[in-house]
Write a protein that holds these residues in place. Sequence first.
Motif, short mmCIF file in Angstrom:
data_model
loop_
_atom_site.label_atom_id
_atom_site.label_comp_id
_atom_site.label_asym_id
_atom_site.label_seq_id
_atom_site.Cartn_x
_atom_site.Cartn_y
_atom_site.Cartn_z
N LYS A 209 0.81 -1.22 0.00
CA LYS A 209 0.00 0.00 0.00
C LYS A 209 0.84 1.27 0.00
CE LYS A 209 -3.90 -2.19 2.40
NZ LYS A 209 -4.86 -2.05 1.29
N ASP A 210 2.10 1.18 0.44
CA ASP A 210 2.97 2.36 0.51
C ASP A 210 3.75 2.60 -0.78
OD1 ASP A 210 2.23 2.85 3.17
OD2 ASP A 210 3.75 1.44 3.93
N PHE A 211 3.56 1.73 -1.77
CA PHE A 211 4.29 1.90 -3.03
C PHE A 211 3.92 3.21 -3.71
CE2 PHE A 211 4.19 1.46 -7.69
CZ PHE A 211 5.55 1.29 -7.94
N GLN A 212 4.95 3.90 -4.23
CA GLN A 212 4.74 5.17 -4.94
C GLN A 212 5.39 5.11 -6.31
OE1 GLN A 212 5.98 8.62 -2.72
NE2 GLN A 212 4.81 8.09 -0.90
N GLU A 213 4.74 5.74 -7.28
CA GLU A 213 5.31 5.90 -8.61
C GLU A 213 4.89 7.24 -9.17
OE1 GLU A 213 3.88 3.08 -11.46
OE2 GLU A 213 1.78 3.39 -10.97
N THR A 214 5.66 7.72 -10.13
CA THR A 214 5.38 9.01 -10.74
C THR A 214 4.83 8.80 -12.15
OG1 THR A 214 7.15 10.07 -9.47
CG2 THR A 214 6.32 11.25 -11.39
N VAL A 215 3.64 9.30 -12.38
CA VAL A 215 2.99 9.18 -13.68
C VAL A 215 2.71 10.59 -14.21
CG1 VAL A 215 1.00 8.28 -14.95
CG2 VAL A 215 1.94 6.99 -13.00
N GLY A 217 4.59 13.10 -14.23
CA GLY A 217 5.07 14.10 -13.30
C GLY A 217 4.31 14.19 -11.99
N VAL A 218 3.33 13.30 -11.79
CA VAL A 218 2.52 13.34 -10.58
C VAL A 218 2.78 12.07 -9.76
CG1 VAL A 218 0.18 13.44 -9.64
CG2 VAL A 218 0.74 14.68 -11.74
N ALA A 219 3.12 12.25 -8.47
CA ALA A 219 3.36 11.11 -7.58
C ALA A 219 2.02 10.48 -7.18
CB ALA A 219 4.12 11.57 -6.34
N THR A 220 1.94 9.16 -7.34
CA THR A 220 0.70 8.45 -7.01
C THR A 220 1.01 7.22 -6.16
OG1 THR A 220 0.80 7.05 -9.01
CG2 THR A 220 -0.36 9.17 -9.18
N GLN A 221 0.00 6.72 -5.48
CA GLN A 221 0.07 5.47 -4.73
C GLN A 221 -1.04 4.56 -5.24
OE1 GLN A 221 0.16 7.66 -0.72
NE2 GLN A 221 1.43 5.85 -0.29
N PRO A 222 -0.77 3.80 -6.30
CA PRO A 222 -1.82 3.02 -6.97
C PRO A 222 -2.46 1.94 -6.11
CG PRO A 222 0.35 2.40 -7.78
CD PRO A 222 0.54 3.63 -6.94
N TYR A 223 -1.76 1.46 -5.08
CA TYR A 223 -2.29 0.36 -4.28
C TYR A 223 -2.74 0.79 -2.89
CZ TYR A 223 0.54 -1.90 -7.89
OH TYR A 223 1.11 -2.26 -9.08
N LYS A 224 -2.78 2.10 -2.65
CA LYS A 224 -3.08 2.60 -1.32
C LYS A 224 -4.42 2.09 -0.80
CE LYS A 224 -3.47 6.88 1.35
NZ LYS A 224 -3.39 8.37 1.31
N ASN A 225 -5.42 2.05 -1.66
CA ASN A 225 -6.75 1.63 -1.25
C ASN A 225 -7.17 0.28 -1.83
OD1 ASN A 225 -7.34 4.12 0.22
ND2 ASN A 225 -7.42 5.10 -1.80
N LEU A 226 -6.17 -0.48 -2.28
CA LEU A 226 -6.43 -1.77 -2.90
C LEU A 226 -6.16 -2.89 -1.89
CD1 LEU A 226 -7.25 -3.15 -5.56
CD2 LEU A 226 -4.83 -3.21 -6.19
N GLU A 227 -7.13 -3.77 -1.70
CA GLU A 227 -7.01 -4.88 -0.77
C GLU A 227 -7.09 -6.21 -1.52
OE1 GLU A 227 -9.94 -4.62 2.28
OE2 GLU A 227 -9.65 -2.47 2.59
N ALA A 228 -6.15 -7.11 -1.20
CA ALA A 228 -6.15 -8.43 -1.84
C ALA A 228 -5.35 -9.40 -0.98
CB ALA A 228 -5.56 -8.35 -3.24
#
Length: 261
Positions: A209-215, A217-228
């Motif tokens: 959930k803490d993973f970050q990537e820049t798309v 030019g914008v920093a995002t956390q694609p898995y922040k609200n993803l549960e599996a």
Amino acid sequence: MKMKRYLILLAAACLLQCSIFAQEKTDSTKDWKKMAFGEYAGGKKNKVYTSWGGDGPLLSFATSVKDNGVHVRNIPRFTFFVNIGTNFNYDFNKNFGIFTGLNIKNIGLITKANDSVKLKRRVYTLGVPLGFKIGDLRHGRLFFFAGGSYDLAFNYKEKQFLNGDKKHKFNEWFSDRTPLLMPSVFAGFRFQPGFGLKVQYYLNDFFNKDFQETVNGVATQPYKNLEAKMFFVTLSYDFGRINYHKDKYRHKHHYHAETNF
């Protein structure tokens, strides 16, 4: 950190090589069948012995996938490749024993946010199980096993499909998209002639959930609200023999001497 990764990869390569070497030692179709059907390796009281320990055909999926609390369709994922390993066993008596080992597993999940978009994600892990066995450990007619495992995720792969066509894929070593360490619990049973069933449940989320990537030019956390939470079923977790004598008479005599204590 790089040296640590190289050592881990070396360990994985050694595990693969040992498994291949064990296969190459069989010198006939008969031996190959014995290995495939898992001639039982037990019966060695108070002595460490090795056996096959890898998972066979493996069906993995998430018990529930949610994005921002909304359920996401989850499709079971089936794979043969690569699920291999070696067990190190120690039997205290004919009915109770313990084991550990090294296992490589290919686990993952398939999700469909809608009818058009499908995502396939998988990770290779190198795991160290620690478990116990209860039942007929002398002949392997039927016994149950259970325990826990710590897996190290060393390769992550993701594929994106749009209307059935593959549009994007990437592969990462020691990716931050999943936890580096993945603890789990498992249980199963084994019966002659080498068939069995094992279920394994991972205690932490598949995604970091803490993973970050820049798309763009914008920093995002694609898995922040993803549960599996991952779960898999395998049709074969074997404790079959992995070493064969070239002299088949010696092998047969040695086997009976060890199992009939």
